[in-house]
Design an enzyme around this catalytic site. Structure first.
Site, PDB file in Angstrom:
ATOM      1  N   TYR A 187      42.614  42.788  39.106  1.00 44.15           N
ATOM      2  CA  TYR A 187      42.194  41.532  38.471  1.00 44.15           C
ATOM      3  C   TYR A 187      42.572  41.458  36.993  1.00 44.15           C
ATOM      4  CZ  TYR A 187      39.052  41.287  42.554  1.00 44.15           C
ATOM      5  OH  TYR A 187      38.515  41.273  43.814  1.00 44.15           O
ATOM      6  N   HIS A 210      41.036  49.248  47.370  1.00 45.01           N
ATOM      7  CA  HIS A 210      41.106  47.795  47.486  1.00 45.01           C
ATOM      8  C   HIS A 210      41.643  47.322  48.835  1.00 45.01           C
ATOM      9  CE1 HIS A 210      41.399  44.070  44.656  1.00 45.01           C
ATOM     10  NE2 HIS A 210      40.984  43.724  45.856  1.00 45.01           N
TER      11      HIS A 210
END
Length: 277
Positions: free
Chosen positions: A52, A110
């Site tokens: 992010y 992730h």
């Protein structure tokens, strides 16, 4: 008024808030301010990721909030490009540096990214980092039951958490059941079903009108009632408060209506094929 957010426990008994703040796209000073506002209202779980590009903003938001570091659970994630023993260690160290913390509360893989063939090695490295005290809890994101089993078969350790795409439009019933059987906390990303047009569904608006609440609250309440952690994103303090306020109860008729809009497992992103770096 400070929010009162219910909790669920990790397998080791550590409480985890059932509503946390998603931070995807919350960057820079506005992102730090959004994190600070959420914490000041009573949020105690934050979700970020190396992917992010906002871990620095999240760490700054914690400091701006005035909330003690040991009151906040920070979740971050190891990106697909950081799989492997040495790369995972470096990635976790870099996340700690950007966040400005010595220990990270929750670190997730992730995505499995099976084409790399490094998932088990990455998981074993997280197990070691937990044993070294660098990470408090370790888990994964977007793993299917067979992928979770592969990790356990190799290391004897189940993930503490699996963050998966989940909403009334993607109920993921079998995955949630598997997690419960193995002491894995389920956490929902995409809880408002933006990709599936969930908030445009007449069923959701009908239930919201019945209870006099926002459609988002109906969706989030349905998830929380299942004992699933949810991480809606918002930079607006009023929306943050609304996302964690549930002064109503869904009944059997409501749940039956919401069950009619489940698209089925095949509509969720498939981590055997979808990979991110």
């Amino acid at each position: 008024m400070t929010l009162t957010i219910p909790t669920i426990n990790f397998a080791d008994g550590t409480p985890v808030p059932l509503v946390g703040l998603g931070t995807y796209c919350l960057q820079g000073n506005p992102g730090a301010d959004a994190v600070a506002a959420a914490l000041q209202q009573g949020y105690r779980l934050l979700d970020t990721a190396a992917q992010y590009n906002n871990e620095t903003a999240v760490g700054e938001g914690i400091r701006r909030s005035g909330v003690a570091r040991d009151e906040v659970l920070i979740t971050t994630k190891v990106a697909g490009g950081s799989h492997g023993r040495a790369a995972t260690r470096t990635a976790v160290d870099e996340s700690r540096r950007r966040l400005g913390v010595d220990t990270i509360d929750i670190v997730l893989i992730h995505w499995p990214n099976p084409s790399r063939g490094l998932t088990v090695e990455t998981w074993a490295t997280l197990v070691q980092l937990k044993e070294e005290g660098v990470i408090t809890h370790i888990g994964v994101s977007n793993f299917r039951p067979e992928q979770l089993t592969e990790l356990h078969d190799a290391t004897g350790v189940w993930p503490a958490m699996n963050q998966i795409q989940l909403s009334p439009a993607l109920a993921r019933t079998e995955a949630v059941r598997f997690h419960a059987e193995h002491g894995i906390v389920t956490e929902a990303w995409g809880p408002l079903g933006t990709r599936e047009g969930l908030l445009d569904q007449l069923v959701v608006h009908k239930i919201a009108g019945k209870h006099g609440v926002d459609p988002r609250q109906v969706v989030l309440k349905w998830i929380v009632d299942r004992g699933i952690v949810v991480i809606p994103k918002s930079k607006d303090p009023q929306r943050q408060a609304s996302n964690a306020t549930f002064n109503f109860e869904l009944d059997d008729d409501d749940r039956a209506l919401l069950a009619t809009i489940d698209l089925g497992e095949e509509h969720a992103w498939d981590s055997r094929e979808h990979e991110e770096w």
